[in-house]
Design an enzyme around this catalytic site. Structure first.
Site, PDB file in Angstrom:
ATOM      1  N   ASP A   1       4.298 -11.707  -2.547  1.00 10.34           N
ATOM      2  CA  ASP A   1       3.607 -10.613  -3.238  1.00 10.34           C
ATOM      3  C   ASP A   1       3.759  -9.259  -2.549  1.00 10.34           C
ATOM      4  O   ASP A   1       3.282  -8.250  -3.066  1.00 10.34           O
ATOM      5  CB  ASP A   1       2.116 -10.938  -3.348  1.00 10.34           C
ATOM      6  CG  ASP A   1       1.857 -12.158  -4.225  1.00 10.34           C
ATOM      7  OD1 ASP A   1       2.664 -12.387  -5.145  1.00 10.34           O
ATOM      8  OD2 ASP A   1       0.869 -12.868  -3.966  1.00 10.34           O
ATOM      9  N   THR A   2       4.405  -9.246  -1.385  1.00  8.88           N
ATOM     10  CA  THR A   2       4.545  -7.993  -0.632  1.00  8.88           C
ATOM     11  C   THR A   2       6.026  -7.650  -0.479  1.00  8.88           C
ATOM     12  O   THR A   2       6.896  -8.494  -0.710  1.00  8.88           O
ATOM     13  CB  THR A   2       3.911  -8.131   0.767  1.00  8.88           C
ATOM     14  OG1 THR A   2       4.700  -9.041   1.544  1.00  8.88           O
ATOM     15  CG2 THR A   2       2.467  -8.625   0.676  1.00  8.88           C
TER      16      THR A   2
ATOM     17  N   SER B   1      13.852 -15.931   9.900  1.00 15.11           N
ATOM     18  CA  SER B   1      15.145 -15.419   9.458  1.00 15.11           C
ATOM     19  C   SER B   1      15.537 -14.124  10.160  1.00 15.11           C
ATOM     20  O   SER B   1      16.714 -13.907  10.451  1.00 15.11           O
ATOM     21  CB  SER B   1      15.144 -15.221   7.939  1.00 15.11           C
ATOM     22  OG  SER B   1      15.099 -16.483   7.296  1.00 15.11           O
ATOM     23  N   PHE B   2      14.582 -13.260  10.446  1.00 12.57           N
ATOM     24  CA  PHE B   2      14.914 -12.015  11.148  1.00 12.57           C
ATOM     25  C   PHE B   2      15.564 -12.309  12.495  1.00 12.57           C
ATOM     26  O   PHE B   2      16.500 -11.617  12.912  1.00 12.57           O
ATOM     27  CB  PHE B   2      13.663 -11.149  11.330  1.00 12.57           C
ATOM     28  CG  PHE B   2      13.953  -9.827  11.966  1.00 12.57           C
ATOM     29  CD1 PHE B   2      14.467  -8.782  11.211  1.00 12.57           C
ATOM     30  CD2 PHE B   2      13.729  -9.618  13.313  1.00 12.57           C
ATOM     31  CE1 PHE B   2      14.764  -7.554  11.802  1.00 12.57           C
ATOM     32  CE2 PHE B   2      14.016  -8.411  13.915  1.00 12.57           C
ATOM     33  CZ  PHE B   2      14.534  -7.368  13.157  1.00 12.57           C
ATOM     34  N   GLU B   3      15.101 -13.361  13.153  1.00 10.77           N
ATOM     35  CA  GLU B   3      15.616 -13.708  14.478  1.00 10.77           C
ATOM     36  C   GLU B   3      17.014 -14.322  14.436  1.00 10.77           C
ATOM     37  O   GLU B   3      17.648 -14.514  15.475  1.00 10.77           O
ATOM     38  CB  GLU B   3      14.633 -14.639  15.188  1.00 10.77           C
ATOM     39  CG  GLU B   3      13.327 -13.962  15.583  1.00 10.77           C
ATOM     40  CD  GLU B   3      12.356 -13.774  14.427  1.00 10.77           C
ATOM     41  OE1 GLU B   3      11.510 -12.865  14.511  1.00 10.77           O
ATOM     42  OE2 GLU B   3      12.432 -14.518  13.425  1.00 10.77           O
TER      43      GLU B   3
ATOM     44  N   CYS C   1      15.933 -19.130   5.058  1.00  8.23           N
ATOM     45  CA  CYS C   1      15.460 -19.107   3.680  1.00  8.23           C
ATOM     46  C   CYS C   1      14.278 -18.152   3.593  1.00  8.23           C
ATOM     47  O   CYS C   1      13.288 -18.317   4.310  1.00  8.23           O
ATOM     48  CB  CYS C   1      15.040 -20.501   3.229  1.00  8.23           C
ATOM     49  SG  CYS C   1      14.347 -20.537   1.563  1.00  8.23           S
TER      50      CYS C   1
ATOM     51  N   ARG D   1      19.031 -25.587  -4.239  1.00  9.44           N
ATOM     52  CA  ARG D   1      20.163 -25.248  -3.391  1.00  9.44           C
ATOM     53  C   ARG D   1      20.230 -26.082  -2.125  1.00  9.44           C
ATOM     54  O   ARG D   1      21.048 -25.826  -1.257  1.00  9.44           O
ATOM     55  CB  ARG D   1      20.102 -23.752  -3.063  1.00  9.44           C
ATOM     56  CG  ARG D   1      20.381 -22.898  -4.284  1.00  9.44           C
ATOM     57  CD  ARG D   1      19.809 -21.495  -4.183  1.00  9.44           C
ATOM     58  NE  ARG D   1      20.190 -20.688  -5.341  1.00  9.44           N
ATOM     59  CZ  ARG D   1      19.607 -20.758  -6.544  1.00  9.44           C
ATOM     60  NH1 ARG D   1      18.594 -21.590  -6.748  1.00  9.44           N
ATOM     61  NH2 ARG D   1      20.015 -20.002  -7.544  1.00  9.44           N
TER      62      ARG D   1
ATOM     63  N   HIS E   1       7.697  -7.530   2.103  1.00 10.21           N
ATOM     64  CA  HIS E   1       8.259  -8.194   3.297  1.00 10.21           C
ATOM     65  C   HIS E   1       9.594  -8.862   2.974  1.00 10.21           C
ATOM     66  O   HIS E   1      10.542  -8.773   3.761  1.00 10.21           O
ATOM     67  CB  HIS E   1       7.238  -9.218   3.822  1.00 10.21           C
ATOM     68  CG  HIS E   1       7.660  -9.904   5.075  1.00 10.21           C
ATOM     69  ND1 HIS E   1       7.658  -9.272   6.289  1.00 10.21           N
ATOM     70  CD2 HIS E   1       8.096 -11.169   5.300  1.00 10.21           C
ATOM     71  CE1 HIS E   1       8.075 -10.121   7.215  1.00 10.21           C
ATOM     72  NE2 HIS E   1       8.348 -11.272   6.638  1.00 10.21           N
TER      73      HIS E   1
END
Length: 149
Positions: free
Chosen positions: A79-80, A50-52, A74, A121, A82
């Site tokens: 747990d982090t 997704s960042f890309e 998506c 979704r 990120h």
């Protein structure tokens, strides 16, 4: 709905969470075709995550061959922190493309707490958001066209 028969639409989809993003792309393609966009006027590219999407959408928008671009990704909460960093970065990046660019970029990033919410979704009880992304792209391309008249 505007006439989309001569529109050229690009889709940039993240490969990460492909079981979700693939269904969103399918929904978007179905809706684009339903509203008249020709297969030859649809460009689909993938990026690793997704960042890309920011870079991918930027490059497609700059190519000068498209009337709108749809970013599809998506991100599922883990747990982090990120999740928070990626969601914020993509939101800011796509926002910047819309403010500074000449082509509308549709924000098609699902940000969900779990896989069940994502599946709801992508054809589940909440429909396929990919279809909504496509409708938004058509409407925004038409919006841009109307300003050029």
């Amino acid at each position: 709905m505007p006439d989309a028969s001569s529109m050229r639409i690009g889709i940039v989809a993240a490969e990460w969470n492909h079981e979700i993003t693939g269904k969103l792309v399918d929904g978007a393609l179905e809706a684009l075709r339903q509203y008249g966009v020709k297969d030859g006027n649809i460009t689909v590219k993938t990026v690793p995550g997704s960042f890309e999407l920011i870079y991918g959408c930027s490059q497609l928008a700059k190519c000068g061959l498209l009337d709108a671009v749809i970013a599809i990704g998506c991100v599922i909460r883990g747990d982090t922190p990120h999740f928070d960093y990626i969601c914020d970065a993509v939101t800011q990046g796509i926002s910047k493309l819309n403010v500074e660019g000449q082509v509308p970029v549709v924000f098609g990033l699902l940000t969900v707490n779990n896989l069940e919410q994502a599946e709801e979704r992508t054809g589940g009880r909440l429909g396929n958001k990919g279809e909504e992304f496509a409708v938004t792209a058509i409407k925004m391309a038409d919006f841009a066209w109307q300003l050029q008249k």
